[in-house]
Design an enzyme around this catalytic site. Structure first.
Site, PDB file in Angstrom:
ATOM      1  CB  SER A 100      -9.199 -17.079  -6.147  1.00  0.00           C
ATOM      2  OG  SER A 100      -9.353 -16.541  -7.465  1.00  0.00           O
ATOM      3  CD  GLU A 110     -12.664  -1.492  -8.681  1.00  0.00           C
ATOM      4  OE1 GLU A 110     -13.690  -1.047  -8.669  1.00  0.00           O
ATOM      5  OE2 GLU A 110     -11.702  -2.019  -9.473  1.00  0.00           O
ATOM      6  CG  HIS A 159      -5.887 -12.991  -7.464  1.00  0.00           C
ATOM      7  ND1 HIS A 159      -7.028 -12.560  -6.387  1.00  0.00           N
ATOM      8  CD2 HIS A 159      -6.266 -14.247  -8.037  1.00  0.00           C
ATOM      9  CE1 HIS A 159      -7.393 -13.885  -6.937  1.00  0.00           C
ATOM     10  NE2 HIS A 159      -7.308 -14.639  -7.195  1.00  0.00           N
TER      11      HIS A 159
END
Length: 270
Positions: free
Chosen positions: A99, A219, A243
């Protein structure tokens, strides 16, 4: 496995690192926006089957420098990473960032990849100027941090992370108070103001990308854009994970690493 901990002077700050000693080449894990190093211990223990594994507390989190007066922007965090690698005296290190940590790794590699063997980018936010916002809400982070500062247990944390194990919830509840709120706000805002896509085009070292199939962060159109920007990036998806991939599908995370890195975590766990 019990890690060893230490503090390193980096970029004018104190950076805390946990080391999970392993037999192989060095791997440096850079966690996400509200993940102190210790919360990645269950992942680092398995990584240490193959790699000599280091996990860093990003500034404003865990036991690293924190508080007012520090720069919590992406460039400062990237410089921390570069100077940490130099201070640890490791060469040909694999940098695995999750992340926010993946964005830090990208920016650091663009500036100086001389000691890096490769990057493993785990579900990095692809928000930025003129792009759709990051799907998580800032309030989700801040509400849980404020409760942790007051004092919370695993049961209270379950409202924020309902699928996690009791041990994972307890560890997050114990350590989340170390996440300095202004650092979190700055990083979250940076998700929307820093352009990592221009950095992706400049990466010259080997790069692997792991995408959460249910995360909503990357996406299909984003994956296609990344492939167009840098066709050399290797990509795989963990279909059943959100995630926080290792928390949702621990084995799937390591099977994805096997695909991306040619390791054999899946076979060693069998």
């Amino acid at each position: 496995m019990r890690p060893t901990g230490g503090n390193v002077s980096t970029n004018g700050t104190r950076t805390h690192v946990l080391r999970y000693r392993g037999p192989g080449a060095p791997l440096l894990l850079v966690p996400g926006i509200t993940s102190p190093a210790i919360t990645w211990g269950f992942v680092a223990e398995r990584l240490a089957q193959v790699f000599d594994t280091f996990v860093v507390d990003v500034r404003g989190r865990g036991l690293s420098s924190s508080g007012p007066g520090l720069d919590y922007g992406l460039d400062a965090m990237a410089d921390d990473l570069s100077t940490l690698i130099a201070a640890l005296k490791v060469e040909n290190v694999t940098v695995l960032g999750h992340s926010m940590g993946a964005r830090i790794a990208i920016r650091a590699a663009v500036r100086d990849a001389s000691s890096m063997a490769r990057l493993v980018l785990v579900d990095p936010p692809v928000s930025g100027p003129g792009r759709r916002p990051y799907p998580a809400k800032l309030s989700w982070y801040l509400d849980s941090i404020r409760l942790a500062v007051e004092g919370m247990d695993a049961d209270a944390m379950r409202a924020f992370c309902p699928t996690w194990s009791e041990e994972q919830l307890g560890l997050r509840a114990e350590w989340l108070h170390t996440c300095f709120e202004p650092a979190i706000v700055a990083a979250f805002e940076g998700f929307h103001t820093d352009d990592i896509h221009k950095d992706l085009r400049q990466l010259a070292l080997p790069v692997a990308l792991m995408i959460a199939g249910r995360g909503g962060v990357i996406e299909a159109a984003d994956e296609a854009e990344i492939a167009a920007l840098n066709p050399a990036i290797r990509t795989t998806r963990v279909s059943d994970a959100g995630h926080m991939i290792p928390w949702d599908d621990f084995d799937g995370f390591f099977q994805a690493l096997d695909v991306l890195l040619g390791t054999s975590f899946g076979r060693s766990a069998a």
